[in-house]
Design a protein around this motif. Structure first.
Motif, PDB file in Angstrom:
ATOM      1  N   SER A 132     -15.053 -33.387  85.199  1.00  6.23           N
ATOM      2  CA  SER A 132     -14.988 -32.467  84.056  1.00  6.23           C
ATOM      3  C   SER A 132     -15.542 -33.213  82.850  1.00  6.23           C
ATOM      4  N   VAL A 133     -16.768 -32.879  82.458  1.00  2.74           N
ATOM      5  CA  VAL A 133     -17.418 -33.653  81.403  1.00  2.74           C
ATOM      6  C   VAL A 133     -17.006 -33.145  80.022  1.00  2.74           C
ATOM      7  N   SER A 134     -17.586 -32.035  79.564  1.00  5.73           N
ATOM      8  CA  SER A 134     -17.300 -31.657  78.178  1.00  5.73           C
ATOM      9  C   SER A 134     -17.970 -30.343  77.813  1.00  5.73           C
ATOM     10  N   HIS A 135     -17.668 -29.897  76.600  1.00  2.04           N
ATOM     11  CA  HIS A 135     -18.448 -28.860  75.937  1.00  2.04           C
ATOM     12  C   HIS A 135     -19.889 -29.367  75.806  1.00  2.04           C
ATOM     13  N   ASP A 136     -20.868 -28.490  75.914  1.00  3.02           N
ATOM     14  CA  ASP A 136     -22.256 -28.939  75.979  1.00  3.02           C
ATOM     15  C   ASP A 136     -22.708 -29.717  74.748  1.00  3.02           C
ATOM     16  N   GLN A 137     -22.188 -29.378  73.566  1.00  7.58           N
ATOM     17  CA  GLN A 137     -22.606 -30.110  72.368  1.00  7.58           C
ATOM     18  C   GLN A 137     -22.083 -31.544  72.369  1.00  7.58           C
ATOM     19  N   VAL A 138     -20.892 -31.754  72.921  1.00  7.26           N
ATOM     20  CA  VAL A 138     -20.358 -33.112  73.055  1.00  7.26           C
ATOM     21  C   VAL A 138     -21.193 -33.903  74.055  1.00  7.26           C
ATOM     22  N   ALA A 139     -21.560 -33.261  75.171  1.00 13.24           N
ATOM     23  CA  ALA A 139     -22.420 -33.925  76.149  1.00 13.24           C
ATOM     24  C   ALA A 139     -23.751 -34.328  75.512  1.00 13.24           C
ATOM     25  N   ALA A 140     -24.282 -33.483  74.639  1.00 17.95           N
ATOM     26  CA  ALA A 140     -25.548 -33.785  73.970  1.00 17.95           C
ATOM     27  C   ALA A 140     -25.404 -34.984  73.042  1.00 17.95           C
ATOM     28  N   ALA A 141     -24.265 -35.095  72.350  1.00 15.73           N
ATOM     29  CA  ALA A 141     -24.035 -36.245  71.474  1.00 15.73           C
ATOM     30  C   ALA A 141     -23.969 -37.537  72.288  1.00 15.73           C
ATOM     31  N   ILE A 142     -23.299 -37.477  73.431  1.00 18.72           N
ATOM     32  CA  ILE A 142     -23.227 -38.649  74.313  1.00 18.72           C
ATOM     33  C   ILE A 142     -24.619 -38.994  74.833  1.00 18.72           C
ATOM     34  N   VAL A 169     -31.274 -23.588  68.687  1.00 19.71           N
ATOM     35  CA  VAL A 169     -30.333 -23.657  67.571  1.00 19.71           C
ATOM     36  C   VAL A 169     -30.428 -25.053  66.975  1.00 19.71           C
ATOM     37  N   GLU A 170     -30.382 -25.157  65.669  1.00 19.96           N
ATOM     38  CA  GLU A 170     -30.392 -26.453  64.993  1.00 19.96           C
ATOM     39  C   GLU A 170     -28.955 -26.885  64.780  1.00 19.96           C
ATOM     40  N   CYS A 171     -28.587 -28.079  65.277  1.00 26.91           N
ATOM     41  CA  CYS A 171     -27.195 -28.525  65.175  1.00 26.91           C
ATOM     42  C   CYS A 171     -27.121 -29.970  64.709  1.00 26.91           C
ATOM     43  N   LEU A 172     -26.373 -30.209  63.654  1.00 28.91           N
ATOM     44  CA  LEU A 172     -26.087 -31.552  63.147  1.00 28.91           C
ATOM     45  C   LEU A 172     -24.683 -31.923  63.597  1.00 28.91           C
ATOM     46  N   THR A 173     -24.561 -33.025  64.361  1.00 29.44           N
ATOM     47  CA  THR A 173     -23.273 -33.428  64.918  1.00 29.44           C
ATOM     48  C   THR A 173     -22.897 -34.817  64.414  1.00 29.44           C
ATOM     49  N   PRO A 174     -22.046 -34.887  63.378  1.00 32.09           N
ATOM     50  CA  PRO A 174     -21.558 -36.196  62.935  1.00 32.09           C
ATOM     51  C   PRO A 174     -20.345 -36.631  63.756  1.00 32.09           C
ATOM     52  N   ILE A 175     -20.091 -37.926  63.788  1.00 31.23           N
ATOM     53  CA  ILE A 175     -18.966 -38.499  64.520  1.00 31.23           C
ATOM     54  C   ILE A 175     -17.998 -39.115  63.518  1.00 31.23           C
ATOM     55  N   TYR A 176     -16.715 -38.943  63.779  1.00 39.16           N
ATOM     56  CA  TYR A 176     -15.655 -39.488  62.926  1.00 39.16           C
ATOM     57  C   TYR A 176     -14.793 -40.437  63.749  1.00 39.16           C
ATOM     58  N   ASP A 177     -14.499 -41.611  63.180  1.00 36.38           N
ATOM     59  CA  ASP A 177     -13.642 -42.570  63.873  1.00 36.38           C
ATOM     60  C   ASP A 177     -12.169 -42.202  63.768  1.00 36.38           C
ATOM     61  N   SER A 178     -11.856 -41.260  62.900  1.00 39.20           N
ATOM     62  CA  SER A 178     -10.487 -40.756  62.760  1.00 39.20           C
ATOM     63  C   SER A 178     -10.571 -39.297  62.322  1.00 39.20           C
ATOM     64  N   MET A 179      -9.426 -38.642  62.205  1.00 36.50           N
ATOM     65  CA  MET A 179      -9.413 -37.227  61.829  1.00 36.50           C
ATOM     66  C   MET A 179     -10.070 -37.015  60.470  1.00 36.50           C
ATOM     67  N   ALA A 186     -16.104 -27.010  62.887  1.00 35.55           N
ATOM     68  CA  ALA A 186     -15.141 -27.269  63.954  1.00 35.55           C
ATOM     69  C   ALA A 186     -14.896 -28.767  64.084  1.00 35.55           C
ATOM     70  N   VAL A 187     -13.645 -29.149  64.324  1.00 37.58           N
ATOM     71  CA  VAL A 187     -13.266 -30.534  64.599  1.00 37.58           C
ATOM     72  C   VAL A 187     -12.948 -30.621  66.087  1.00 37.58           C
ATOM     73  N   VAL A 188     -13.685 -31.462  66.799  1.00 42.42           N
ATOM     74  CA  VAL A 188     -13.616 -31.493  68.262  1.00 42.42           C
ATOM     75  C   VAL A 188     -13.321 -32.915  68.742  1.00 42.42           C
ATOM     76  N   PRO A 189     -12.329 -33.102  69.629  1.00 47.51           N
ATOM     77  CA  PRO A 189     -12.055 -34.443  70.160  1.00 47.51           C
ATOM     78  C   PRO A 189     -13.283 -35.018  70.861  1.00 47.51           C
ATOM     79  N   TYR A 190     -13.486 -36.326  70.656  1.00 46.93           N
ATOM     80  CA  TYR A 190     -14.660 -36.989  71.230  1.00 46.93           C
ATOM     81  C   TYR A 190     -14.237 -37.960  72.325  1.00 46.93           C
ATOM     82  N   TYR A 250     -13.574 -38.003  66.707  1.00 45.80           N
ATOM     83  CA  TYR A 250     -13.884 -36.568  66.699  1.00 45.80           C
ATOM     84  C   TYR A 250     -15.356 -36.368  66.364  1.00 45.80           C
ATOM     85  N   VAL A 251     -15.869 -35.194  66.693  1.00 49.95           N
ATOM     86  CA  VAL A 251     -17.173 -34.769  66.206  1.00 49.95           C
ATOM     87  C   VAL A 251     -16.991 -33.429  65.487  1.00 49.95           C
TER      88      VAL A 251
END
Length: 486
Positions: free
Chosen positions: A230-240, A257-267, A279-283, A289-290
């Motif tokens: 079970s990998v992830s939501h497709d946008q999370v897979a794209a970030a990886i 679709v144009e998507c900017l995905t920043p990563i956060y080391d904490s909430m 959206a705040v999504v667990p990474y 989070y992303v």
């Protein structure tokens, strides 16, 4: 050793096979129908499953020794199923208009701030929970038969392994998942009048579900030892797949679709995220989070422009048709399919301002490129106080192959952008986590070294940044000027 990534999209699924060196060996694709009537947007989950088994069987005939298959999918869409996982009705797509009243009622009970605090989401009817509320209220007999609620990732994983599990990132797309405690939220489900026991068990991104069942192995020709992940939501897979593992780098997904995905080391700051509808999504690492900042029309707008104004021409032809340096002077509001973040206004329309009888097709095409980039700059600024720390971007998707567009974005954002070779970063990310699960890679960093290939880095040019900044100040007022008129 060979592994594969299964990417389940809205209109088709793709299985891509890789070897230990991260080289793509083979791929198979199947499409399936989607129905979008005025009152309902639906898909046949059974047809989706048939497509999945078709690509697995095609690749199984050539590569029966696959060690593992990772599953990633689009979000929100779910299907009501019986105990055996058989669909009881068509799956409701995220664009389905049903659920708006239920979302408003849920927001009235808990408040938008509390919902965002729990789920990391600004309330919206696109998510699964309001649509489940609609089904319970309007189709009570059907809803009463349901023993499982499955999103597309866990729907496929269940039919391959007999295990009902959903990764954290996809679970967060339901508006029923607690993104801080990483479990289904009793408060959200209680307010919605729904039972969380219907949902699959949440697991960390990249968790193995187990080997193929004997039936799935027999149907596909694959080994019964093949591990399903079970990998992830497709946008999370794209970030990886873009090699973005910490907050120093963000991802520019330059696709349809144009998507900017920043990563956060904490909430991140949830008040800022809620105001911008981010959206705040667990990474992938605990506590990280992303977020998704996106425009519905990225490459889709350029394709529209090319089809309308450049009959028979390629994107490269259209780029070359305008030889001017710097901003065109036109303003394009890229809301041709509605406005995504930070507005989330599906009623917004696109606009092209500044036309004259001397305006050329090439100039309009270039202005459309600018409009998409300005919209990303707008999102970048809306995220500024949320806790972002990235100083560079990795670009994926077809748009990453446009040197003109990459340089334009670097100039507008004032940040270096590194283009990646792969168009399908989601498939690569899916395979990376699968390789980690089967022992092909010792770490994500090793997987990244083998599978993520950089092409060129575009540095911002200060003079061009200044010139784009002058136009951007006008662009900032464009939505508010146009929206009351349309």
């Amino acid at each position: 050793m060979k592994i594969a990534g299964l990417d389940i999209g809205t209109t088709g699924c793709k299985l891509t096979v890789f070897n230990e060196q991260g080289k793509q060996l083979d791929k198979a694709y199947r499409s399936y129908p989607v129905s979008r009537a005025a009152a309902a947007h639906e898909m046949d989950a059974g047809a989706l499953l048939d497509g999945v088994f078709a690509v697995l069987t095609e690749m199984g005939a050539k590569h029966p020794d696959l060690a593992g298959i990772g599953v990633t999918s689009f979000g929100e869409t779910f299907v009501l199923a019986d105990e055996q996982g058989a669909p009881l009705a068509p799956a409701m797509l995220y664009t389905d208009p049903r659920g708006a009243e239920e979302c408003a009622a849920l927001t009235g009970k808990l408040g938008a701030e509390q919902i965002a605090r729990i789920t990391g989401l600004a309330p919206h009817e696109m998510y699964s929970l309001p649509k489940l509320m609609w089904l319970k209220a309007h189709e009570p007999a059907l809803f009463a038969k349901a023993k499982r609620v499955l999103l597309m990732e866990d729907f496929v994983v269940w039919h391959l392994t007999g295990v009902a599990q959903i990764d954290h990132s996809l679970a967060s797309r339901t508006m029923g998942f607690d993104v801080q405690n990483l479990t289904w939220s009793d408060e959200m489900f209680r307010a919605a009048g729904l039972d969380p026991a219907l949902m699959s068990t949440p697991v960390p991104t990249g968790t193995p579900a187990g080997p193929l069942t004997a039936k799935a192995a027999r149907c596909t020709g694959l080994s019964g030892d093949c591990l399903v992940v079970s990998v992830s939501h497709d946008q999370v897979a794209a970030a990886i797949g873009a090699g973005a593992f910490d907050s120093n780098v963000a991802v520019d997904g330059a696709g349809t679709v144009e998507c900017l995905t920043p990563i956060y080391d904490s909430m991140p700051r949830l008040d800022i995220m809620r105001c911008g509808n981010f959206a705040v999504v667990p990474y992938i690492t605990p506590g990280s989070y992303v977020a998704y900042a996106f425009s519905y029309t990225g490459g889709a707008l350029l394709q529209w422009c090319r089809d309308i104004f450049g009959k028979g021409k390629t994107n490269e032809n259209m780029e070359a048709a305008y030889s001017g340096q710097g901003p065109t002077g036109l303003l394009v509001l890229p809301h041709f399919a509605g406005a995504a973040t930070p507005y989330m206004d599906t009623g917004s329309k696109g606009a092209i301002l500044g036309l004259t009888t001397a305006t050329t097709a090439g100039e309009i095409y270039r202005a459309c490129m600018e409009g998409v980039a300005y919209e990303m700059r707008l999102n970048y600024e809306a995220l500024a106080n949320s806790g972002i720390r990235f100083s560079k971007l990795h670009a994926t998707g077809g748009g990453a192959h446009s040197r003109l567009w990459m340089q334009m974005k670097a100039d507008m954002l004032g940040l270096p952008i590194t283009a990646l070779e792969t168009v399908d970063a989601g498939t690569v990310g899916c395979a990376m986590l699968t390789g980690l699960a089967v022992g092909m890679f010792e770490s994500l960093e090793q997987a990244c070294e083998r599978m993520v290939r950089k092409t060129e880095t575009y540095e911002p040019r200060p003079e061009m940044t200044r010139r784009y900044e002058e136009v951007y100040k006008r662009y900032q007022g464009l939505y508010n000027a146009v929206r009351p008129l349309v």
